[in-house]
Design a protein around this motif. Structure first.
Motif, PDB file in Angstrom:
ATOM      1  N   SER A  22      -3.967   1.541  -7.846  1.00  0.00           N
ATOM      2  CA  SER A  22      -3.409   0.254  -7.414  1.00  0.00           C
ATOM      3  C   SER A  22      -3.139  -0.644  -8.605  1.00  0.00           C
ATOM      4  O   SER A  22      -2.159  -1.368  -8.655  1.00  0.00           O
ATOM      5  CB  SER A  22      -4.371  -0.420  -6.436  1.00  0.00           C
ATOM      6  OG  SER A  22      -4.524   0.363  -5.281  1.00  0.00           O
ATOM      7  N   ARG A  36       0.393  -2.212  -9.657  1.00  0.00           N
ATOM      8  CA  ARG A  36       0.566  -3.650  -9.856  1.00  0.00           C
ATOM      9  C   ARG A  36       1.213  -3.947 -11.188  1.00  0.00           C
ATOM     10  O   ARG A  36       2.135  -4.750 -11.287  1.00  0.00           O
ATOM     11  CB  ARG A  36      -0.828  -4.307  -9.779  1.00  0.00           C
ATOM     12  CG  ARG A  36      -0.849  -5.794 -10.064  1.00  0.00           C
ATOM     13  CD  ARG A  36      -2.238  -6.233 -10.444  1.00  0.00           C
ATOM     14  NE  ARG A  36      -2.627  -5.577 -11.709  1.00  0.00           N
ATOM     15  CZ  ARG A  36      -3.889  -5.430 -12.106  1.00  0.00           C
ATOM     16  NH1 ARG A  36      -4.878  -5.861 -11.354  1.00  0.00           N
ATOM     17  NH2 ARG A  36      -4.154  -4.849 -13.257  1.00  0.00           N
ATOM     18  N   ARG A  95      -1.969  -9.860  -3.680  1.00  0.00           N
ATOM     19  CA  ARG A  95      -2.931  -8.761  -3.712  1.00  0.00           C
ATOM     20  C   ARG A  95      -3.204  -8.310  -5.144  1.00  0.00           C
ATOM     21  O   ARG A  95      -4.330  -7.955  -5.507  1.00  0.00           O
ATOM     22  CB  ARG A  95      -2.404  -7.594  -2.894  1.00  0.00           C
ATOM     23  CG  ARG A  95      -3.352  -6.425  -2.776  1.00  0.00           C
ATOM     24  CD  ARG A  95      -2.833  -5.425  -1.760  1.00  0.00           C
ATOM     25  NE  ARG A  95      -3.736  -4.287  -1.660  1.00  0.00           N
ATOM     26  CZ  ARG A  95      -3.656  -3.200  -2.404  1.00  0.00           C
ATOM     27  NH1 ARG A  95      -2.692  -3.102  -3.305  1.00  0.00           N
ATOM     28  NH2 ARG A  95      -4.519  -2.213  -2.255  1.00  0.00           N
ATOM     29  N   HIS A 136     -11.418  -3.740   0.176  1.00  0.00           N
ATOM     30  CA  HIS A 136     -10.148  -4.458   0.320  1.00  0.00           C
ATOM     31  C   HIS A 136      -9.098  -3.570   1.002  1.00  0.00           C
ATOM     32  O   HIS A 136      -8.346  -4.038   1.886  1.00  0.00           O
ATOM     33  CB  HIS A 136      -9.655  -4.908  -1.047  1.00  0.00           C
ATOM     34  CG  HIS A 136      -8.298  -5.542  -0.997  1.00  0.00           C
ATOM     35  ND1 HIS A 136      -8.075  -6.788  -0.482  1.00  0.00           N
ATOM     36  CD2 HIS A 136      -7.071  -5.052  -1.363  1.00  0.00           C
ATOM     37  CE1 HIS A 136      -6.787  -7.074  -0.544  1.00  0.00           C
ATOM     38  NE2 HIS A 136      -6.156  -6.029  -1.093  1.00  0.00           N
ATOM     39  N   ASN A 137      -9.064  -2.287   0.615  1.00  0.00           N
ATOM     40  CA  ASN A 137      -8.082  -1.376   1.236  1.00  0.00           C
ATOM     41  C   ASN A 137      -8.343  -1.214   2.723  1.00  0.00           C
ATOM     42  O   ASN A 137      -7.425  -1.205   3.544  1.00  0.00           O
ATOM     43  CB  ASN A 137      -8.123  -0.015   0.549  1.00  0.00           C
ATOM     44  CG  ASN A 137      -7.501  -0.058  -0.844  1.00  0.00           C
ATOM     45  OD1 ASN A 137      -6.740  -0.977  -1.143  1.00  0.00           O
ATOM     46  ND2 ASN A 137      -7.828   0.911  -1.676  1.00  0.00           N
ATOM     47  N   TYR A 166      -7.332  -4.325   4.483  1.00  0.00           N
ATOM     48  CA  TYR A 166      -5.860  -4.388   4.529  1.00  0.00           C
ATOM     49  C   TYR A 166      -5.291  -3.476   5.614  1.00  0.00           C
ATOM     50  O   TYR A 166      -4.396  -3.845   6.376  1.00  0.00           O
ATOM     51  CB  TYR A 166      -5.307  -4.005   3.152  1.00  0.00           C
ATOM     52  CG  TYR A 166      -3.802  -4.037   3.071  1.00  0.00           C
ATOM     53  CD1 TYR A 166      -3.071  -2.861   3.117  1.00  0.00           C
ATOM     54  CD2 TYR A 166      -3.133  -5.240   2.955  1.00  0.00           C
ATOM     55  CE1 TYR A 166      -1.696  -2.884   3.048  1.00  0.00           C
ATOM     56  CE2 TYR A 166      -1.756  -5.281   2.890  1.00  0.00           C
ATOM     57  CZ  TYR A 166      -1.034  -4.095   2.936  1.00  0.00           C
ATOM     58  OH  TYR A 166       0.323  -4.142   2.882  1.00  0.00           O
TER      59      TYR A 166
END
Length: 757
Positions: free
Chosen positions: A5, A9, A344, A360-361, A364
């Motif tokens: 991730s 990003r 995010r 967090h995943n 989400y």
């Protein structure tokens, strides 16, 4: 270890934008504005292109529409001429007997029923209708005076008349054809046929466009929308309105203007106009809305009218609006997604350990499941239901919390044809990229209750830390199934209509071929009749032509017998030779008449013009001798034409026979018939001239009409020149007549020159 991730990003949002939020905001706004401008300009370009395509399609439809209207009306334009040539019409106008008029009324009614015309009627010289096809109706024209109509004024002057108007008696719009009725050189009445134009309004009322038929003043004379009748696109002057009112063309109808708000020429052809239309809402209240149309027009040369079609642009505008809305929504969602991704990314930048990232995943994923419009179900490693979103409960219309922990089969039943693929997908480890996504169809139902909800299911694996999970997405297929059923039904209905229409066209083609065959047979019989009529007229001359050699043969035979008795064999041999020559001469005469009298079809072959002229002269020579007529004929014409020898000789014999009749009627003049041949590059003209008194003005105008003759009673049927003209048409030639400047009539036969390869 740097997480996946974090790499994603850093790829999307460079470090300088993440560290400077103001710079990111300006970039966000700039991209958003550029996308909106692209959306607007792209919508305009797409709309222009769709209108351009619509203009091309409308042009083709307009050509077909114009052709249909013109061909439908053209078949009526010669009906007044045929009525005017009817002996019963002339007798009713001349004598005015009630029995004749009653019989004429019935004949007009029958003609109308056969030809499907609106009305047909006969008017005397004072403008009063003496007979009409609608004599049985309360709106009958019988007794009505139409002397004020222009079609009557034109016809009474001896010219064919045409007019269009709203009927003062029937109150129906129609197009009028008229023709004078002659009695000798005098006009004794007028024959009129009215064509009802409302048939086209009914025929084209259910099209995707609105059609208008505009008269030469721009007034809407016929339309698929009744509220547009008797209105104009532009403005008429006071003088034009006064002229229209005085002509009583539209009786007491007021001429108004169509509610056109704007009009703009379209570069692809036609105009884009905006009009005010009255509509009704659900409560029945009258509302005025603005609608835009693509207006295109085309002239009808036969009527001096304009046919215009107004194609609504509502569908295109709604499609562009929908496209813009979808695109704008996509841009907005994309921007929101990028914004969420940015937020995010900032959150992920603050979290460094893998556990927090995993939490967090999961959060989400749960958020997406709860708020998405599609039904989402997560499965554990054993394919048991782990979580589901409200959209799934909305699909089945019942709470599903008690299904948590149960196999997916308790909620979803796979369609039989997809069961094998679904089983393989559940048994797969999803390591192969080709097997990472599987879509099947089935039904959603709780505990197998029926009926279920038809859905499309897609299963994929979720990449979560330290455990295996799957995501199943459900999309409602109820509407799609319904649309598919409607499309299938519409296709079946269309196939049935095509079969019915094909059957009707085959029947119509068979009837047309039968009528064409009968017409050709009738034409051949008329041609043969004309041949035999000419042979009958020449029978006396033929008798004289054969009697002379027969008398000579008897004399030579008697003398030959005496020579044989006296043993003078040389003189007897000479007499036998003379008898043989005379026999050949008689056989040549009879063979020429037999060839001329036979039937046959037109054969376009190379024909020697000199041979055809000589053949016609051999046939006519007895009449020339009997009448004492001298002939001047070319003797060395070196040209060939594409024609049929027998039919060309028939035309020439008929012209020569007419020349003999004209000379015999003109006493005290020189008796001379001359033939001249004029050769051009592509055409050959054969002129036949007599020394008679020439042709009258009426004869020149009506010379080729069937059954018309200027000869004395009993000397002709009036078919010779009419049939000769048809023969010339069949050989791609022509036949014309005029008075020669030095006196007498001159006929011209024109044929195509034979061009050898």
């Amino acid at each position: 270890m740097v997480s996946l991730s974090a790499k994603f990003r850093d790829l999307i949002w460079p470090k300088q934008y993440l560290e400077n939020p103001k710079r990111f905001a300006w970039l966000y706004v700039a991209v958003f504005v550029i996308c909106l401008l692209t959306l607007w300009r792209g919508g305009d370009a797409l709309k222009q292109q769709q209108i351009q395509d619509l203009s091309v399609d409308t042009t083709e439809q307009l050509v077909q529409l114009t052709s249909v209207i013109e061909s439908a009306i053209a078949k009526y334009q010669h009906m007044p001429t045929l009525l005017a040539s009817n002996d019963r019409v002339r007798k009713a106008l001349r004598d005015g007997l009630p029995s004749d008029i009653n019989q004429l009324n019935r004949e007009l009614e029958q003609i109308n029923r056969i030809t499907e015309a609106s009305d047909s009627y006969i008017i005397d010289v004072n403008g009063s209708t003496i007979a009409a096809s609608n004599y049985r109706l309360s709106t009958s024209f019988v007794g009505g005076n139409f002397s004020f109509r222009p079609y009557f004024k034109d016809a009474i002057k001896g010219k064919p008349g045409r007019y269009y108007a709203l009927g003062t008696t029937s109150n129906r719009r129609g197009y009028y054809f008229s023709y004078p009725v002659f009695e000798g050189d005098s006009i004794i009445g007028v024959a009129v046929v009215k064509v009802d134009l409302t048939q086209f309004e009914k025929r084209f009322s259910n099209q995707a466009y609105d059609f208008l038929m505009l008269d030469p003043d721009g007034v809407v004379f016929s339309s698929s929308r009744s509220e547009w009748l008797y209105k104009v696109m532009g403005q008429l002057s006071h003088e034009e309105l006064t002229r229209i009112a005085e002509s009583q063309r539209y009786f007491d109808q007021a001429i108004e203007t169509l509610p056109v708000v704007s009009k703009k020429a379209f570069e692809g052809g036609g105009d884009v106009i905006e009009m005010l239309d009255e509509v009704q809402d659900n409560l029945g209240n009258e509302l005025v809305e603005r609608h835009r149309y693509l207006a295109m027009s085309r002239p009808i040369k036969l009527l001096n009218f304009q046919v215009a079609v107004f194609v609504p642009l509502t569908a295109i505008e709604e499609q562009i609006a929908l496209w813009r809305a979808i695109f704008a929504g996509g841009i907005t969602i994309t921007m929101l997604v990028f914004g969420l991704a940015h937020l995010r990314s900032r959150m992920l930048q603050e979290r460094s350990d893998a556990i927090e990232m995993a939490r967090h995943n999961q959060a989400y994923i749960r958020e997406v499941i709860q708020h998405t419009q599609a039904g989402l179900v997560t499965l554990d490693g054993a394919f048991r239901i782990e979580a589901l979103n409200p959209a799934v409960e909305k699909l089945v219309a019942t709470p599903l919390s008690d299904l948590i922990g149960q196999p997916l089969s308790a909620l979803f039943q796979v369609a039989g044809n997809d069961l094998l693929r679904w089983t393989k997908a559940l048994q797969s480890d999803f390591d192969n990229a080709k097997d990472s996504l599987t879509t099947v169809q089935g039904t959603l139902s709780v505990k197998g209750e029926s009926p279920g909800i038809a859905v499309e299911a897609t299963i994929c694996e979720l990449q979560l830390p330290q455990r295996r999970s799957h995501l199943v997405t459900f999309h409602d297929m109820t509407e799609r199934k319904r649309y598919e059923q409607e499309i299938t039904s519409a296709r079946h209905a269309l196939e049935l209509r095509v079969k019915e229409r094909t059957s009707e066209l085959e029947q119509a083609n068979q009837l047309l071929r039968h009528e064409i065959g009968e017409h050709k047979a009738t034409q051949q019989e008329l041609i043969q009749t004309a041949k035999l009529a000419v042979l009958g007229q020449m029978s006396a001359g033929l008798n004289h032509e054969l009697n002379q050699p027969l008398t000579a043969i008897r004399s030579f035979a008697d003398n030959g017998l005496k020579f044989l008795e006296r043993e003078r064999y040389e003189q007897a041999k000479g007499n036998l030779q003379q008898i043989s020559q005379l026999g050949h001469h008689m056989g040549d005469i009879i063979a020429r008449f037999k060839v001329f009298a036979r039937k046959g079809n037109v054969m376009h072959t190379p024909i020697d013009v000199q041979t055809a002229i000589n053949g016609a002269l051999k046939i006519m020579q007895p009449r020339f001798k009997e009448a004492g007529i001298e002939s001047h004929v070319p003797s060395n014409v070196q040209v060939a034409v594409l024609a049929d020898m027998v039919f060309l000789e028939q035309v020439l014999v008929n012209l020569l026979a007419n020349a003999v009749d004209a000379i015999l009627e003109a006493s005290g003049r020189e008796k001379l018939v001359s033939i001249e041949v004029n050769c051009e590059q592509d055409l050959v003209r054969i002129y036949v001239r007599d020394s008679g008194t020439g042709l009258s003005e009426e004869s020149l105008n009506r010379l080729f009409e069937p059954f018309y003759t200027s000869k004395a009673s009993g000397l002709g049927l009036g078919l010779g020149l009419s049939i000769s003209q048809r023969i010339m048409d069949s050989m791609n030639g022509s036949l014309s007549a005029q008075n020669h400047p030095e006196g007498g009539a001159e006929f011209c036969v024109t044929l195509n020159t034979f061009q050898p390869d």
